[in-house]
Each structure stands twice: as C-alpha cells, then as structure tokens.
Scaffold this motif. Structure first.
Motif, mmCIF file in Angstrom:
data_model
loop_
_atom_site.group_PDB
_atom_site.id
_atom_site.type_symbol
_atom_site.label_atom_id
_atom_site.label_comp_id
_atom_site.label_asym_id
_atom_site.label_seq_id
_atom_site.Cartn_x
_atom_site.Cartn_y
_atom_site.Cartn_z
ATOM 1 N N TYR A 1 11.687 3.952 6.044
ATOM 2 C CA TYR A 1 10.268 3.837 5.403
ATOM 3 C C TYR A 1 9.809 2.413 5.120
ATOM 4 O O TYR A 1 8.715 2.218 5.634
ATOM 5 N N LEU A 2 10.652 1.582 4.880
ATOM 6 C CA LEU A 2 10.395 0.055 4.651
ATOM 7 C C LEU A 2 9.930 -0.445 6.177
ATOM 8 O O LEU A 2 8.814 -1.343 6.173
ATOM 9 N N LEU A 3 10.631 -0.269 7.150
ATOM 10 C CA LEU A 3 10.207 -0.848 8.482
ATOM 11 C C LEU A 3 8.894 0.021 9.093
ATOM 12 O O LEU A 3 8.299 -0.859 9.684
ATOM 13 N N ASN A 4 8.931 1.017 8.513
ATOM 14 C CA ASN A 4 7.338 1.651 9.193
ATOM 15 C C ASN A 4 6.116 0.811 8.217
ATOM 16 O O ASN A 4 5.257 0.856 8.747
ATOM 17 N N ASN A 5 6.458 0.136 7.330
ATOM 18 C CA ASN A 5 5.394 -0.687 6.337
ATOM 19 C C ASN A 5 5.514 -2.055 6.611
ATOM 20 O O ASN A 5 4.907 -2.858 6.024
ATOM 21 N N GLY A 6 6.316 -2.432 7.734
ATOM 22 C CA GLY A 6 6.527 -3.825 8.124
ATOM 23 C C GLY A 6 7.587 -4.420 7.524
ATOM 24 O O GLY A 6 7.443 -6.020 7.556
ATOM 25 N N VAL A 7 8.181 -4.062 6.894
ATOM 26 C CA VAL A 7 9.626 -4.562 6.144
ATOM 27 C C VAL A 7 10.707 -4.468 6.674
ATOM 28 O O VAL A 7 11.257 -3.202 6.485
ATOM 29 N N ASP A 8 11.416 -5.440 7.158
ATOM 30 C CA ASP A 8 12.717 -5.170 7.910
ATOM 31 C C ASP A 8 13.835 -5.973 6.881
ATOM 32 O O ASP A 8 13.975 -6.976 6.651
ATOM 33 N N LEU A 9 14.686 -4.892 6.273
ATOM 34 C CA LEU A 9 15.769 -5.290 5.492
ATOM 35 C C LEU A 9 16.751 -6.026 6.026
ATOM 36 O O LEU A 9 17.240 -6.826 5.255
ATOM 37 N N ASP A 10 16.732 -6.169 7.463
ATOM 38 C CA ASP A 10 17.644 -7.221 7.946
ATOM 39 C C ASP A 10 17.208 -8.679 8.215
ATOM 40 O O ASP A 10 18.012 -9.466 8.589
ATOM 41 N N ASP A 11 15.843 -8.590 8.097
ATOM 42 C CA ASP A 11 15.158 -9.815 8.208
ATOM 43 C C ASP A 11 14.054 -10.204 7.129
ATOM 44 O O ASP A 11 12.916 -10.002 7.437
ATOM 45 N N ILE A 12 14.486 -10.303 6.197
ATOM 46 C CA ILE A 12 13.523 -10.432 4.825
ATOM 47 C C ILE A 12 12.933 -11.839 4.653
ATOM 48 O O ILE A 12 13.719 -12.774 4.771
ATOM 49 N N THR A 13 11.530 -12.017 4.388
ATOM 50 C CA THR A 13 10.972 -13.332 4.359
ATOM 51 C C THR A 13 10.371 -13.283 2.982
ATOM 52 O O THR A 13 10.271 -12.366 2.239
ATOM 53 N N ASP A 14 9.765 -14.469 2.746
ATOM 54 C CA ASP A 14 9.264 -14.463 1.508
ATOM 55 C C ASP A 14 7.854 -13.522 1.407
ATOM 56 O O ASP A 14 7.684 -13.095 0.300
ATOM 57 N N GLU A 15 7.243 -13.271 2.466
ATOM 58 C CA GLU A 15 6.229 -12.625 2.528
ATOM 59 C C GLU A 15 6.491 -11.042 2.156
ATOM 60 O O GLU A 15 5.809 -10.284 1.483
ATOM 61 N N THR A 16 7.469 -10.579 2.899
ATOM 62 C CA THR A 16 8.089 -9.281 2.711
ATOM 63 C C THR A 16 8.786 -8.898 1.691
ATOM 64 O O THR A 16 9.107 -7.610 1.048
ATOM 65 N N ARG A 17 9.496 -10.008 0.849
ATOM 66 C CA ARG A 17 10.417 -9.715 -0.345
ATOM 67 C C ARG A 17 9.548 -8.929 -1.594
ATOM 68 O O ARG A 17 10.031 -7.891 -1.925
ATOM 69 N N ASP A 18 8.417 -9.480 -1.903
ATOM 70 C CA ASP A 18 7.907 -8.842 -3.005
ATOM 71 C C ASP A 18 7.553 -7.238 -2.677
ATOM 72 O O ASP A 18 7.396 -6.416 -3.457
ATOM 73 N N GLN A 19 6.903 -7.020 -1.619
ATOM 74 C CA GLN A 19 6.648 -5.924 -1.156
ATOM 75 C C GLN A 19 7.750 -4.773 -0.943
ATOM 76 O O GLN A 19 7.487 -3.664 -1.522
ATOM 77 N N ALA A 20 8.943 -5.404 -0.577
ATOM 78 C CA ALA A 20 10.072 -4.462 -0.662
ATOM 79 C C ALA A 20 10.375 -4.078 -2.155
ATOM 80 O O ALA A 20 10.935 -2.983 -2.278
#
Length: 754
Positions: A246-265
């Motif tokens: 689900y998260l990868l479908n929304n552009g969030v890779d749990l194995d490569d978290i960035t500051d931009e994707t952390r809050d979204q995840a």
C-alpha cells in the motif's frame, strides 16, 4: 497395503516364470528383471550383480538400460541414471516411461535445455494429456525462454474443452499464466487475463486474485490499487507485506525512507492503527520509520501496552531497533521511567526491559527475582545476560531454574537444552531433549537426527568442538550436511507430482528455494567449521589416531551406544523380514539405512571434506584458501584470497592468510610452473605489494586496528609465522585499547572460574 494373497503370482504363472529363468539363464533382459525384483525384495547386492550381468549380456536392450537407470536412481546417482536413460532412448525413442523419468532427472540436475527437448517429445507422443502441455511450458520457463512458455500455454488453453466449473487444477494453470505474463513484463495483459478469468470463476482462489490485482494495478499506476490493498489489509491486518504494498503504491518505500516520505508514512500507518485498533503491524512499522520525539511518543505507547499485557516476546520484537543508537537510548529512557513508576506503585517487575548494560541488567533482574521468584521469564532473561557476559555455566543454571518453574513450557525446555549444550553438558542436554522424542527411540539424539533437527545437530557439534572432541564434532557436522543433501533429494518426487496436480506456482517457488538451499545459515556454519577441523587434521594427522579424537566418551554414553546398536540391529532384521514378504511396494529401490560403523567418530576424521559454494561469505573463502594452499593449488588459493578481499579487505583472518601465502611461496622449494606461476605472483602482488615486507605489512595492520582484539590476535599469529621473538609478540598487547584489555581480563576471569 494389499493382502498377502495378492502379492504372490498364481501357481501357473509362478511356474512359468521359474521355467523362463531356468530355460534362458543368460538372457539379458530376464537377468535384469530378476535383479530388479531381488533389489525390490531387499537383496540389494545380489540384485545389482544380476543387473550388471544382464547388461553385459545385452547392451542393445532398452529394458536393460532402463533397469540399470532405475537402480542408479535409487542410489541417488542421478547423473549416471540419466546416462542410462539416454542409452535406453537410443534403442526405444518413444518410450513414455523412460522419457518421463528422463525429464525428472533433467530437472533435478538443472539441465533445462535437454528438459525442453524431452518435454517436446512427450507432448508429441501424447498431445491429449494436459500435464504434457503444462510440462513443456514449465520447461521453457525454467530455461529462461518465457515467450515460448507463453505460446505453449495459449495453445493449450485454446484447445482445452469441457472444463468443469470450479476446477482447482485449471485455476492453478491460469494463475501460472498470470505469473508468466507478469514476469515477461506484459502487465496490462496479465491484469486483463486475471480479470477475465476471475469474473468467469475459472480462477477460484479469491485471496490470490486480490494479491495479483493489487500488485499489477500498482505497477500500472491505477488509482483503484489503493482500495485493493486496503481490502487485503482488512482481511489480514497483521501481514506486513500488505502495508508495504500500500505504501509503495503511494510512493513510500519502507526500505528507503526519506525526510519527505517519513511524515506521509507515519500518517498512513496512524490511520490504519485507528481503523484497526487490534492490529500490531502498523504500530510496529511506525517504530521503524519514526525518529526523535515522535519515536519516543510512539515507542512509549507501544511498550506500555505490551508490558501491561505481559508479552514475553517484547524484547525479541524491539531488538531490531537497537541498531539505531538514538532509538536504543530512547527505549532505555522509556523503560527506566516505567521501572521507577512501577517501583513506586509496587507493580510486579515483569515490565523490566534489559539493554546491553550487563551489570545494570543483572542488578535489575536480581531485584525482580527477589520480588517475584516464581516468574520464569526473569531467570531466562538472566541466563541470556550471563551468556552475553561469557558465562555459559551460569546461563545454563539460570535456564534450568526457569524450566523447573514451568515444566510444561516447551520453549523453556528447549532453551534449557540449548544452553546446556553451550556449556558443554551434552548428556544433560540429551536428557532434556528426550522429553520431545519418541519413548521407544534408541536415544534422544538418534531420534532428533531422524527428525533433522538442525538446532540440536549444530549445537551438539559445537559443544564437542569446544571440548576438543574433533571426531564427534565432525561427525555431527557431516550429519548436517547429510540433512541438506536429503533436502535436495526430496525435491525429486515433486517433479512429477506437481505437474500431475498442477501446483505450478508452488513448484516454481520450491525450485527457486532449492537453488538457494546451500545459503542457509546452518549449512554455512557447519561447512566452515567442518573444513576447519579437516585443516587441523591435515596439519596434525596424529589427532585422528590419538585418543582425543574419540575422547570424552563416558560409561553412560558407551552403554547408550551399545543399546542403540542392539536396537538398530533389531530394526534392520524386522525391515529385512518385512521386505522379503512384502514385495508389492517399491521400497527395495531405496537404499537401506546405513549402519553406524563409527560409534566413536574416530574414522570420521578420515573422510573427505564437503565442498560448498558460499560466494558472499568471507569465512568460506578463507576456508577454501586453507584447503587449496595445503594441496598446493595456488591458483585456487589466490582466487579465494581475491574473493575474500573483495568482500572485506580488512578482515583479520584475511590479513593472516595474505602473510601466510607470501611466506609459503617465498619458502617453497619449487615455484608453480608457467603459466600459473606468474599469474599467481601477479595476483598476490595486487593484494600485497612485493616492495612491502611482511614485517612492515603486519605492523601497519596492527597499528590501524589497535582497538580490535581479533586484529591484534591475527597480528600476533603473523609475528609467530615470521618467527618473531617472543618479546615482540607479547608487546602487541601493549597497544590494546582500554576496552580490549578489559575484555581480555574478563575472559580470563571467566575461564578461571570455570
């Protein structure tokens, strides 16, 4: 099993069979069939002689070659069996049984190009048999020819008629077709094919349909994919892969978290936690992502809830977070605060969480034991801390106290046996393990070996190795290797079964798993340790003849072994008696259980070392070098050093081997001949330049890694190799850091206490 009356031929036919054998005693096919029957009855040696005699009598008979292939297949000699089948096909090219057996052997040996030809022949001979179509598609798939596999499936589905409703076998083939289209990269066709066949109810596995649809829709960037992933999460809210999807479908890779994707995840996982309050997966995933104050807030809630419930596995659950020093400190602060709060409220101490401060951990555990002396988890945790401190005997004692508090707890019993093995108490560990084995077994160890318990086999082998009992250790290590060989052999029956039952997807997963079988940690550990023992025996052959190779055998062990011998002999007699009267089953083609002619493990020291391909393991390459250099295979030795250097150029054992190789070549009476000699020399020069002396090389390494105990030990070994003065070797300890010195002192004090 059929009744005894059905196993024997009628009087007329039995008489005719005997007359044929008597009238044509040198007929090749008759001799081979008689040999096959005798082998089938358990008279293996006599049967093999007859088969070989029949082969010599008629080398142009496909029956003789087929029978010989069956015998070799029963011996697990798959390469020779395939050669026999190939010879049989020269004289009978359209024999379905031989072709089918050849296909199974080619799959077992991973000869996929030949497998395609064999499957083509089977399909040409029996085009109406469904499994022949699927078998050819799988053969193309395994050989890497996915487009042709797709064509075969499409042709198969085009000619297929009268498929019953809710046919599970047909459903599995269609799912395999979807998988094939996805692997080819034709995602749109895969989704269209899946939707069409799921709507028509041709594919009946609803969960698999949802998983395929979610994955395919994500690849196609379809907005409906989110809903499909949500449906999967609602069906199984503790399956991590669904959240990742689900998260990868929304552009969030749990194995490569960035500051931009952390809050979204975190926001997404919080929404799932609110919608699914009983699900632990989103809360635990959030701890992996969060940092700073946000992590402390989430961790406080997570730990408090688990501690209030008394979850025993909480430490194992959050242990992975300790890799981050900030998170480790935050967890320590949280549990320290909870401990102080609980001590004020006089709550039970089951909520204490122990970190890597061993002294503090033991202090808190002692407080907990004084408060609640009947809580098994406290003693088990104390045993773990003592194990980390280097006190295996105290750890075993604590686990024994924990086990006694709850004798029906299988986990505590197993853990206690493991810790006893770590402390070298093999007999006492077997006593505990006997609680899980058959009561009529020859011994707990024999039953656990039959059950292929890798934990027991590895730990007992390590225990013997620590006690210096090399023979017994090597014997157990070889048993582990045998277990993995059996894993490899066990797949053979599935080459035919999976195609008959059309379980294609599971079958392909099994093939992939078998290809990675030798990367299992238990195999790697035992293979490397066994090779180290062989090297030690090579350097000092007297060990194999000395008493130490079979030392450590107590009177109780001797009695147990004698009892095991008698029990094994009785079982063999019963098996032999049964096989001579029950010739209706195909058990004679399987080798009988081997007799243990080496109860003291002394002769195990003289067997050949098992080879392994452990490409990404430094220790494996070091072991490969140790064997190669002693056999003067210098090209293989330098290749192993190159491979180890590519993985870890600063590894202490690599440093020692580089010096050893230079020293070996320089002191050799005869250099390797051309062209190998210059190649080896140039390769070594790239790792250890010629202008750099070994003394300088060793001093540089020791200075660079002065805080590593293993590096200092390797430097000392190099100094010893170079025949340095004793004072110089002892002076190496002076460069140890304070931490290393404390570690050495602790180890010495532990040894003196033991």
């Amino acid at each position: 099993m059929p009744p005894a009356a059905n196993r024997a031929l009628a009087t007329k036919e039995a008489k005719l069979f005997r007359e044929i054998l008597k009238k044509f005693p040198e007929h090749g096919e008759t001799l081979c069939m008689k040999g096959l029957i005798l082998t089938h009855m358990g008279r293996r040696e006599e049967g093999l002689e007859l088969v070989k005699k029949g082969m010599r009598s008629d080398l142009t008979s496909h029956i003789c070659w087929h029978v010989f292939g069956l015998i070799q297949k029963g011996e697990k000699n798959y390469e020779e069996a395939l050669k026999s089948y190939t010879q049989a096909l020269r004289f009978d090219k359209e024999n379905l049984n031989i072709l089918r057996d050849s296909a199974h052997l080619q799959t077992q040996l991973r000869l996929y190009d030949g497998l395609v030809d064999t499957r083509h022949a089977l399909l040409r001979l029996r085009p109406t048999l469904r499994q022949n179509w699927v078998g050819l598609a799988v053969a193309y798939h395994l050989s890497g020819n996915l487009p042709d596999a797709r064509k075969v499936l499409e042709q198969y589905e085009a000619v297929l008629k009268n498929v019953p409703d809710y046919d599970v076998e047909h459903s599995e083939v269609l799912l395999y077709h979807v998988r094939l289209l996805e692997e080819i990269g034709d995602t749109s066709a895969a989704l269209a094919f899946l939707d069409a066949n799921s709507k028509s109810r041709a594919i009946v596995d609803r969960i698999t349909i949802m998983e395929y649809r979610a994955r395919l829709m994500s690849k196609l960037k379809m907005p409906e994919a989110n809903n499909t992933w949500r449906d999967l999460i609602e069906q199984n809210p503790d399956f991590y892969a669904y959240y990742r999807g689900y998260l990868l479908n929304n552009g969030v890779d749990l194995d490569d978290i960035t500051d931009e994707t952390r809050d979204q995840a975190l926001q997404t996982l919080e929404e799932f936690s609110t919608a699914l309050p009983r699900a632990a997966a989103p809360k635990r995933l959030a701890l992996n992502i969060a940092n700073g104050d946000r992590f402390k807030e989430l961790a406080t809630a997570y730990l408090t809830a688990a501690l209030e419930k008394g979850v025993p596995s909480l430490f194992a659950d959050v242990k992975a977070l300790y890799r981050d020093s900030a998170k480790r400190q935050a967890i320590q602060d949280i549990v320290e605060g909870l401990r102080e709060e609980l001590s004020v409220t006089a709550e039970p101490p089951k909520a204490l969480l122990i970190l890597s401060d061993h002294a503090r951990a033991l202090e808190l555990l002692d407080l907990g034991i004084v408060h609640t002396p009947t809580l098994p988890e406290l003693y088990a945790f104390k045993g773990r801390v003592l194990k980390r401190c280097g006190d295996p005997f105290g750890a075993a004692l604590c686990l024994d106290e924990s086990r006694v508090l709850d004798l029906q707890d299988r986990f505590l019993n197993t853990k206690c046996a493991k810790y006893r093995l770590r402390a070298g108490f093999v007999d006492e560990a077997s006593e505990i393990l006997g609680l899980f084995t058959k009561k009529d077994a020859a011994s707990p160890g024999a039953d656990l070996e039959d059950m292929q318990s890798l934990l027991y086999l590895s730990e007992e082998a390590d225990a013997h190795l620590r006690k210096g009992n090399l023979g017994a250790a090597l014997k157990k290590y070889l048993v582990v290797q045998k277990v993995f060989n059996e894993f490899e052999d066990d797949q053979f029956d599935f080459h035919g079964y999976s195609l008959r039952r059309f379980t294609i997807n599971v079958y392909l997963d099994m093939i992939s798993w078998e290809d990675r079988l030798r990367s299992h940690p238990a195999y790697i550990h035992t293979a490397i340790n066994a090779s180290k023992i062989w090297v030690q025996l090579y350097d000092d052959p007297s060990i194999a003849r000395s008493k130490s190779a079979g030392a450590g055998v107590s009177d109780a062990e001797k009695k147990a072994k004698n009892k095991a011998k008698k029990a094994a002999k009785k079982v063999q007699e019963e098996v032999k008696k049964a096989t001579t009267t029950t010739s209706g089953e195909d058990k004679g083609l399987e080798p009988q259980p081997a007799k243990d002619d080496d109860p003291t493990a002394t002769s195990s020291c003289r067997r050949q070392i098992l080879s392994s391909e452990l490409r990404n393991n430094v220790d494996a390459w070091i072991a490969t070098y140790d064997v190669a250099v002693r056999h003067k295979k210098y090209l293989q030795a330098v290749k192993a050093l190159n491979s180890a250097h590519a993985l870890d150029p600063e590894h202490p054992e690599l440093h020692l081997r580089l010096a050893h190789f230079r020293h070996t070549l320089s002191s050799a009476s005869q250099l390797p001949p051309e062209p190998m000699g210059p190649v080896v020399k140039d390769a070594l020069a790239k790792l250890l330049p010629d202008e750099l002396s070994l003394e300088h090389f060793n001093a540089q390494y020791q200075q660079k890694h002065s805080s590593s105990g293993k590096a200092i030990l390797a430097s000392a070994k190099v100094s010893r190799l170079l025949s340095a003065p004793v004072e110089q070797i002892e002076a190496l300890s002076s460069v140890c850091s304070t931490r290393t010195c404390r570690l050495i002192s602790r180890l010495r004090s532990t040894r003196s206490l033991s």
